[in-house]
Design a protein around this motif. Structure first.
Motif, mmCIF file in Angstrom:
data_model
loop_
_atom_site.group_PDB
_atom_site.id
_atom_site.type_symbol
_atom_site.label_atom_id
_atom_site.label_comp_id
_atom_site.label_asym_id
_atom_site.label_seq_id
_atom_site.Cartn_x
_atom_site.Cartn_y
_atom_site.Cartn_z
ATOM 1 N N GLN A 26 13.289 12.925 1.644
ATOM 2 C CA GLN A 26 13.976 12.636 0.383
ATOM 3 C C GLN A 26 13.646 11.187 0.026
ATOM 4 O OE1 GLN A 26 16.247 14.073 -2.238
ATOM 5 N NE2 GLN A 26 15.270 12.150 -2.883
ATOM 6 N N SER A 28 13.505 7.572 -1.612
ATOM 7 C CA SER A 28 14.550 6.743 -2.221
ATOM 8 C C SER A 28 14.032 5.331 -2.447
ATOM 9 C CB SER A 28 15.795 6.709 -1.326
ATOM 10 O OG SER A 28 15.504 6.021 -0.137
ATOM 11 N N ASN A 212 16.816 2.637 -15.106
ATOM 12 C CA ASN A 212 16.413 3.405 -13.929
ATOM 13 C C ASN A 212 14.882 3.398 -13.800
ATOM 14 O OD1 ASN A 212 16.644 5.050 -11.686
ATOM 15 N ND2 ASN A 212 17.303 6.875 -12.809
ATOM 16 N N SER A 236 20.893 11.788 -13.866
ATOM 17 C CA SER A 236 22.111 11.310 -13.202
ATOM 18 C C SER A 236 23.180 12.381 -13.317
ATOM 19 C CB SER A 236 22.586 9.996 -13.824
ATOM 20 O OG SER A 236 22.921 10.199 -15.173
ATOM 21 N N GLU A 246 25.207 9.955 -8.878
ATOM 22 C CA GLU A 246 23.884 9.779 -8.283
ATOM 23 C C GLU A 246 22.878 9.563 -9.397
ATOM 24 O OE1 GLU A 246 22.652 12.873 -5.604
ATOM 25 O OE2 GLU A 246 24.594 12.899 -4.574
ATOM 26 N N HIS A 248 18.703 9.460 -10.090
ATOM 27 C CA HIS A 248 17.410 9.825 -9.526
ATOM 28 C C HIS A 248 16.331 9.606 -10.576
ATOM 29 C CE1 HIS A 248 19.181 12.237 -6.106
ATOM 30 N NE2 HIS A 248 20.207 12.250 -6.941
ATOM 31 N N GLU A 250 12.997 11.740 -11.655
ATOM 32 C CA GLU A 250 12.439 13.065 -11.406
ATOM 33 C C GLU A 250 11.017 13.139 -11.970
ATOM 34 O OE1 GLU A 250 14.997 16.632 -12.049
ATOM 35 O OE2 GLU A 250 13.358 17.230 -13.389
ATOM 36 N N ARG A 271 12.309 14.439 -6.685
ATOM 37 C CA ARG A 271 13.087 13.277 -7.114
ATOM 38 C C ARG A 271 13.011 12.102 -6.152
ATOM 39 N NH1 ARG A 271 18.650 16.522 -8.596
ATOM 40 N NH2 ARG A 271 17.976 17.308 -10.630
ATOM 41 N N ILE A 272 13.179 10.937 -6.721
ATOM 42 C CA ILE A 272 13.402 9.713 -5.934
ATOM 43 C C ILE A 272 14.845 9.300 -6.206
ATOM 44 C CG2 ILE A 272 12.732 7.315 -5.526
ATOM 45 C CD1 ILE A 272 10.001 7.957 -6.805
ATOM 46 N N HIS A 273 15.624 9.194 -5.143
ATOM 47 C CA HIS A 273 17.042 8.815 -5.277
ATOM 48 C C HIS A 273 17.100 7.294 -5.429
ATOM 49 C CE1 HIS A 273 21.346 9.475 -3.473
ATOM 50 N NE2 HIS A 273 21.361 8.859 -4.627
ATOM 51 N N THR A 274 17.665 6.822 -6.543
ATOM 52 C CA THR A 274 17.662 5.376 -6.793
ATOM 53 C C THR A 274 19.045 4.722 -6.689
ATOM 54 O OG1 THR A 274 17.754 5.843 -9.170
ATOM 55 C CG2 THR A 274 15.590 5.353 -8.224
ATOM 56 N N ASN A 276 23.549 5.369 -5.742
ATOM 57 C CA ASN A 276 24.857 6.023 -5.665
ATOM 58 C C ASN A 276 25.881 5.054 -6.209
ATOM 59 O OD1 ASN A 276 24.077 8.419 -4.322
ATOM 60 N ND2 ASN A 276 24.043 7.301 -2.372
#
Ligand code: AVJ
Length: 314
Positions: A26, A28, A212, A236, A246, A248, A250, A271-274, A276
């Protein structure tokens, strides 16, 4: 001129950290990388959006309780602001409680220097300092701070970027910055309807989307990477189970990013989680404060209970 060994080592550690995030199953990117100069300016724009209620609600709460706060802290304190950013909130706080010294702590060095310079101009008799630091590390304050009462200021619900256990660790580090007679003034965003939360992180004007996506431009510079921003879109949503927004990025299509020592392929829709952004209930956050060593607190909220400001003492 030979390269500065400290700067080179820091750059290498940063690059390693970013590559590890990009190459994880995953993927990030840590939210601290949002705040290059362009990102800091975009965040400032976010705080003025109609959907982004956090900043203005916190400001209103602080204005309502300004007298109570000034009375409790008293003049001549040393204010230490974690994540000072543009020092806009510091300005209001300093006008309210009349501290002797202000220490701005932030990871965005250039933006911070500019902001503290502005504060110096506005409050010529205030002793203004700056410390460039990552709040995930132990925060080292200047050794020659005046001896007055210390108030640690952590506004804006920035604590929301940390998962509850990490937030506890940060609160403990902030507790160590205060003395026995010190205090912590902290802003925390509260759980509310999904629609209101989601609008705040996906505004109609697209500023949050630009914020983002800008992280990829920053990573391109830090890593000499080649993210194509046109291949990515902002996502989001509120994760109710984890009580967090969250964010992300995409992939709009299958795409690749490469840097001098490697590369990664992304499938379409990967996705890249950017980020929280945790949302608390008042009682849960009060529990964290107690566990961090703050035995007493007062909590101020707005009429809709959208946001809370805690003044906590050991
Ligand atoms: C600076 C972490 C408080 O989580 O609301 C705003 C960052 N991200 N819009 C937040 C942010 C997208 C902000 N904090």
């Amino acid at each position: 001129m030979p390269p500065d060994p400290t700067a080179t080592a820091t750059a290498t550690a940063t690059a390693r950290e970013i590559v590890a995030g990009l190459c994880a199953a995953q993927a990030s990117i840590a939210p601290k990388y949002f705040y290059d100069t362009a990102g800091s300016a975009l965040f400032e724009q976010i705080t003025q959006l109609p959907e982004y209620y956090l900043t203005r609600t916190e400001r209103a709460i602080m204005a309502t309780h300004a007298d109570a706060l000034a009375l409790r802290i008293g003049p001549g304190a040393t204010v230490i602001e974690a994540g000072a950013g543009n020092c806009e909130k510091a300005r209001t706080l300093c006008a309210t409680i009349r501290p002797r010294c202000f220490v701005g702590v932030d990871i965005a060095a250039a933006f911070l220097q500019q902001a503290v310079a502005g504060l110096r101009r506005e409050f010529p008799s205030l002793d203004v300092r700056s410390v460039v630091a990552d709040l995930l590390d132990e925060i080292v304050l200047p050794a020659d701070l005046p001896s007055g009462r210390r108030l640690v200021f952590y506004p804006g619900s920035s604590i929301g970027n940390f998962a509850p256990e990490a937030a506890l660790g940060l609160l403990q580090r902030l507790r160590r910055l205060t003395d026995a007679d010190g205090a912590l003034l902290i802003g925390v965003d509260l759980v509310k309807s999904k629609a209101i939360l989601e609008a705040a992180y996906d505004d109609a004007a697209g500023v949050t989307a630009a914020f983002n996506l800008n992280v990829l431009r920053h990573i391109n510079r830090l890593l000499t990477a080649d993210f194509d921003l046109a291949h990515w879109r902002h996502r989001s949503f509120f994760n109710e189970e984890q009580s967090r927004i969250e964010m992300h990025l995409e992939a709009r299509c299958a795409t690749q990013v490469s840097w001098p020592t490697g590369c990664r392929n992304f499938r379409r829709a990967e996705r890249i989680h950017t980020e929280n952004s945790y949302k608390y209930r008042v009682a849960d956050f009060a529990g964290l404060l107690r566990r961090a060593g703050f035995g007493r607190h007062v909590c101020w909220t707005d009429a809709q209970q959208w946001f809370a400001v805690f003044l906590a003492e050991p």
